[in-house]
Write an enzyme that holds these catalytic residues in place. Structure first.
Site, mmCIF file in Angstrom:
data_model
loop_
_atom_site.group_PDB
_atom_site.id
_atom_site.type_symbol
_atom_site.label_atom_id
_atom_site.label_comp_id
_atom_site.label_asym_id
_atom_site.label_seq_id
_atom_site.Cartn_x
_atom_site.Cartn_y
_atom_site.Cartn_z
ATOM 1 N N ALA A 32 -31.219 -13.334 -0.779
ATOM 2 C CA ALA A 32 -31.790 -14.665 -1.065
ATOM 3 C C ALA A 32 -31.634 -14.989 -2.552
ATOM 4 O O ALA A 32 -31.226 -16.108 -2.914
ATOM 5 C CB ALA A 32 -33.263 -14.685 -0.669
ATOM 6 N N ASP A 35 -28.018 -15.754 -3.307
ATOM 7 C CA ASP A 35 -27.671 -17.114 -2.834
ATOM 8 C C ASP A 35 -28.190 -18.177 -3.792
ATOM 9 O O ASP A 35 -27.529 -19.189 -4.023
ATOM 10 C CB ASP A 35 -28.267 -17.367 -1.447
ATOM 11 C CG ASP A 35 -27.448 -16.665 -0.382
ATOM 12 O OD1 ASP A 35 -26.337 -16.201 -0.719
ATOM 13 O OD2 ASP A 35 -27.929 -16.561 0.761
ATOM 14 N N SER A 80 7.461 3.460 -1.310
ATOM 15 C CA SER A 80 6.704 4.150 -0.269
ATOM 16 C C SER A 80 6.648 5.634 -0.658
ATOM 17 O O SER A 80 7.312 6.043 -1.602
ATOM 18 C CB SER A 80 7.341 3.955 1.098
ATOM 19 O OG SER A 80 8.724 4.065 0.984
ATOM 20 N N LEU A 81 5.873 6.388 0.073
ATOM 21 C CA LEU A 81 5.707 7.800 -0.277
ATOM 22 C C LEU A 81 6.409 8.673 0.743
ATOM 23 O O LEU A 81 6.414 8.353 1.929
ATOM 24 C CB LEU A 81 4.218 8.164 -0.252
ATOM 25 C CG LEU A 81 3.353 7.572 -1.355
ATOM 26 C CD1 LEU A 81 1.889 7.845 -1.063
ATOM 27 C CD2 LEU A 81 3.738 8.171 -2.686
ATOM 28 N N GLU A 115 -5.944 11.996 -4.147
ATOM 29 C CA GLU A 115 -6.729 10.834 -3.685
ATOM 30 C C GLU A 115 -6.634 10.698 -2.167
ATOM 31 O O GLU A 115 -5.664 11.175 -1.586
ATOM 32 C CB GLU A 115 -6.136 9.537 -4.266
ATOM 33 C CG GLU A 115 -6.009 9.511 -5.753
ATOM 34 C CD GLU A 115 -4.857 8.606 -6.200
ATOM 35 O OE1 GLU A 115 -4.587 7.596 -5.537
ATOM 36 O OE2 GLU A 115 -4.226 8.950 -7.214
ATOM 37 N N LYS A 117 -5.614 8.906 1.248
ATOM 38 C CA LYS A 117 -4.546 7.950 1.571
ATOM 39 C C LYS A 117 -5.137 6.915 2.529
ATOM 40 O O LYS A 117 -5.360 7.198 3.699
ATOM 41 C CB LYS A 117 -3.363 8.667 2.214
ATOM 42 C CG LYS A 117 -2.235 7.713 2.468
ATOM 43 C CD LYS A 117 -0.970 8.404 2.882
ATOM 44 C CE LYS A 117 0.172 7.408 2.938
ATOM 45 N NZ LYS A 117 -0.144 6.204 3.729
ATOM 46 N N ARG A 138 3.098 -6.051 0.079
ATOM 47 C CA ARG A 138 4.204 -5.184 -0.295
ATOM 48 C C ARG A 138 5.536 -5.744 0.214
ATOM 49 O O ARG A 138 6.553 -5.647 -0.443
ATOM 50 C CB ARG A 138 3.977 -3.781 0.296
ATOM 51 C CG ARG A 138 5.121 -2.845 0.021
ATOM 52 C CD ARG A 138 4.858 -1.495 0.635
ATOM 53 N NE ARG A 138 5.921 -0.584 0.287
ATOM 54 C CZ ARG A 138 7.079 -0.505 0.918
ATOM 55 N NH1 ARG A 138 7.312 -1.291 1.949
ATOM 56 N NH2 ARG A 138 8.000 0.338 0.536
ATOM 57 N N CYS A 436 26.493 -5.253 28.343
ATOM 58 C CA CYS A 436 25.179 -4.840 28.857
ATOM 59 C C CYS A 436 24.122 -5.794 28.298
ATOM 60 O O CYS A 436 23.945 -5.885 27.085
ATOM 61 C CB CYS A 436 24.870 -3.409 28.423
ATOM 62 S SG CYS A 436 23.182 -2.924 28.804
HETATM 63 N N1 5U1 Z 1 -3.938 6.622 -2.660
HETATM 64 C C1 5U1 Z 1 -2.673 6.222 -2.759
HETATM 65 N N2 5U1 Z 1 -2.003 5.628 -1.790
HETATM 66 N N3 5U1 Z 1 -0.778 5.374 -2.289
HETATM 67 C C2 5U1 Z 1 0.299 4.788 -1.703
HETATM 68 N N4 5U1 Z 1 -1.905 6.350 -3.845
HETATM 69 C C3 5U1 Z 1 -0.701 5.823 -3.570
HETATM 70 N N5 5U1 Z 1 0.397 5.726 -4.324
HETATM 71 C C4 5U1 Z 1 1.480 5.135 -3.790
HETATM 72 C C5 5U1 Z 1 1.451 4.650 -2.467
HETATM 73 C C6 5U1 Z 1 2.650 4.008 -1.880
HETATM 74 O O1 5U1 Z 1 2.649 5.000 -4.495
HETATM 75 C C7 5U1 Z 1 2.733 5.444 -5.849
HETATM 76 C C8 5U1 Z 1 2.760 6.927 -5.982
HETATM 77 C C9 5U1 Z 1 4.018 4.888 -6.409
#
Ligand code: 5U1
Length: 682
Positions: A32, A35, A80-81, A115, A117, A138, A436
């Protein structure tokens, strides 16, 4: 306190309470009272519109719905990783890092930032002088979509950064993920149920669906959160030397960062972190599908660099995929774009890995035999992330006595052509080619797909009809379609048909990389297509290249080279390419070394003077990463002179030659608005 001071005070108070609630998870005000502050600020801004600031907390919602998302070129690619699925793969990662950094001493351990993911959607948030100016998805990693208005509605995203202990860089792009907390997801689904609306399958789908809304009011009504995990681009300021200190700094600037982050040492530290988060996973507020390790020293990260669009300094250590038991009702055989016959398990519906699964891949005949999978079996099904669900094993002791082994058909189940299996392959393939209908449909869909020729509006229902009615037999037939044949199709109104024809026409102007990818050559994905375009610079040079020349392209080995050679040698394919060219499909050919397909592809820039926010290097990088060239002197070949303050005599020369002169803002517009470029994956 005058009105403008009161507005500043209320804005700061509301920002502070947003930060306490959404970032620190430690609110100090009730709804409240919050707001009341908000309504007072709104009233003052309405009465004094000249005092309304774009970063005011009242300006999160209210932008008009968009007609479409505009594409944005990322200042640096969003990578990407690579994944590791077991401890041995993590050990190999640590070994590679040690080798790359020449750490020979066994008593020295590499420091890593570890960290969670997040299982969300990657976005980049751009701040200029601490003010949020743009947010993008992305996308394919090179270009994403501008979703600024939607991201502004997330209260966990600061519209202006807090001062913290150190100044922000003038330009800062923060990377992270948008997700939905589990508790918010449950509440949202309760709301959906109560309103008689469809429920969301899992937090990730709910977050994805909420973020890609053209109407930001819908996004605003969904409980999305942002978590930062790094910086994509910074200019005009210093950042800390380690990644963990960088995350601390982002937190000090008011950005949400996972509280589960840790600095750990060596392989033992990595594996202990993985085990710890694995134990706590079910009690975390959000879904995660693994943990991420990054070499902590940022200079060392630079030294390690990248391989094939993934950093060498980081890896995602995934958690084992979730499994469930269900009944195998039937095995059907699907025909793919390259004719591969894939047996698919039809399953009794089962909830696993966040979704209800009814189909799972059985890969190929050998796999079925190896696992001895039979219709009627109880099977263990696995699904992780966005990966296609698979049948892991059979519970043989529960098998019905009457069950029979599965036999792969000798003919294509769609067109009846013979199915052939070569000695070096695990799959059988339909030999029907474009005759096909299944292969033809897939080829046309691939050709038209967003990252290939990008023909909007050509969905699978339409392609089914076009192929089944023999209107389209090859992708080139798309360019012969007329309004009459389209409106005769089921459920295609004249307006949609006209839109489709316009999209087909527009697709004629493309890039070499897109065209190569669109051809659907076996083993040639988007990234290889781009490399081929960059290397050869011309389609004819590619078509006539021998295996040795093909293997000079980065990442092209003997198998890919052979696929390309076979494709190019096939007369039907040459004919199809000739037809496409005759239909008017074209692209710019040229310098084989220039990045192909960027929005500034082929354009020559010269820089002069001091730009308001970009350094010379950053501006050159932006131009080059978008496919443009930067030259040192003005000539007739110059397309644009990018001029800042105190421009020198290049400005006079450019004027004399009639070269277009642009400033930094116009460069950004060019980067954002120029025709879309080719590119990749997520
Ligand atoms: N936590 C985390 N997720 N993630 C995804 N860190 C992180 N870093 C990323 C990605 C694609 O890329 C960097 C290492 C470049």
């Amino acid at each position: 306190m005058d009105v403008s001071e009161r507005i500043a005070f209320l804005s700061a108070e509301i920002d502070r309470h947003n930060h306490r609630y959404y970032v620190l998870d430690a609110p100090t005000i009730n709804d409240a009272d919050y707001d009341r502050l908000f309504r007072e600020l709104q009233a003052l801004e309405t009465a004094n519109p000249q005092l309304l600031r774009s970063d005011s907390p009242t300006q999160r919602v209210g932008a008009a719905p968009l007609a479409e998302f505009v594409s944005v070129t990322h200042a640096s690619p969003m990578l990407s990783l690579n994944n590791a699925f077991g401890d041995d793969e993590v050990a190999a990662f640590d070994r590679r890092v040690r080798e790359g950094l020449a750490v020979d001493d066994d008593t020295v351990e590499v420091a890593y930032s570890a960290e969670p993911k997040f299982d969300g959607l990657a976005v980049g948030l751009s701040y200029r002088h601490g003010i949020f100016v743009q947010g993008a998805t992305r996308g394919d990693g090179i270009t994403g979509e501008d979703i600024t208005v939607n991201l502004r509605t997330l209260r966990s995203i600061p519209l202006r950064l807090l001062p913290g202990d150190s100044a922000w860089p003038e330009q800062l792009e923060v990377r992270g993920e948008v997700l939905m907390l589990r508790r918010d997801f449950e509440r949202l689904n309760q709301r959906q149920r109560a309103a008689g609306e469809k429920e969301f399958v899992n937090p990730r789908n709910a977050a994805a669906g909420s973020l890609r809304q053209l109407d930001p009011r819908i996004t605003a009504s969904r409980p999305l959160r942002f978590f930062a995990y790094g910086v994509g681009f910074a200019d005009g300021g210093e950042l800390p030397e380690t990644h963990s200190a960088l995350l601390d700094r982002l937190a000090a600037w008011g950005l949400p960062v996972a509280s589960e982050r840790r600095r750990v040492h060596g392989l033992t530290g990595l594996l202990a972190y993985h085990a710890d988060i694995g134990r706590r996973r079910a009690n975390l507020p959000y879904d995660i599908d693994g943990v991420v390790y990054k070499v902590d020293d940022r200079a060392a990260q630079q030294r390690l660099g990248f391989i094939s669009r993934a950093p060498r300094f980081a890896i995602a250590h995934k958690f084992p995929a979730e499994e469930a038991v269900t009944q195998l009702l039937d095995i059907s055989v699907q025909v793919g774009r390259t004719g591969a016959l894939t047996p698919v398990a039809r399953l009794a519906p089962v909830f696993v890995g966040g979704v209800t699964v009814t189909n799972a891949t059985l890969h190929n005949e050998d796999e079925i035999r190896r696992k001895d999978v039979r219709v009627g079996d109880s099977v263990v099904v696995r699904r992780a992330g966005d990966v296609i669900p698979e049948v892991v094993r059979v519970l043989v002791d529960q098998r019905p006595a009457t069950s029979q082994p599965f036999v792969m058909p000798m003919t294509c189940p769609v067109c009846g052509s013979a199915a052939a299996r070569s000695d070096d392959e695990a799959v059988s393939r339909c030999t029907g080619g474009l005759y096909c209908p299944a292969q033809c449909k897939q080829a046309v869909l691939h050709f038209a797909s967003r990252r290939a020729m990008d023909i909007e509006g050509l969905g699978d229902k339409l392609v089914d009809q076009l192929v089944d009615q023999h209107i389209v037999r090859t992708p080139a037939d798309l360019y012969r379609l007329g309004l009459l044949s389209l409106v005769a199709l089921d459920r295609l109104a004249e307006k949609s048909a006209n839109n489709l024809l316009a999209a087909i026409e527009k697709s004629k102007q493309t890039t070499l990389a897109r065209f190569i990818y669109a051809l659907g050559i076996r083993n040639v994905g988007e990234s290889t297509a781009r490399d081929l375009a960059r290397h050869f610079g011309s389609l004819d040079r590619l078509l006539t290249a021998d295996v040795g020349q093909l293997q000079q392209v980065p990442d092209v080995g003997p198998v890919v080279a052979e696929s390309i050679r076979l494709f190019c040698a096939e007369p039907h394919n040459q004919e199809a390419i000739a037809q496409l060219r005759a239909a008017g499909v074209h692209w710019q050919e040229g310098d084989a070394t220039a990045p192909v397909g960027g929005p500034l592809s082929g354009k020559v820039f010269v820089l002069t003077g001091t730009l308001p926010t970009l350094s010379r290097d950053s501006a050159s990088q932006l131009i080059q990463s978008a496919g443009g060239k930067v030259s040192g002197s003005v000539s007739k070949k110059t397309d644009f002179l990018l001029a800042g303050d105190e421009a020198g005599n290049k400005l006079d020369k450019a004027r004399g030659l009639g070269v277009t002169i642009i400033d930094e803002a116009q460069l950004r517009t060019l980067l954002a608005n120029a025709p879309m470029e080719t590119t990749t994956d997520d």
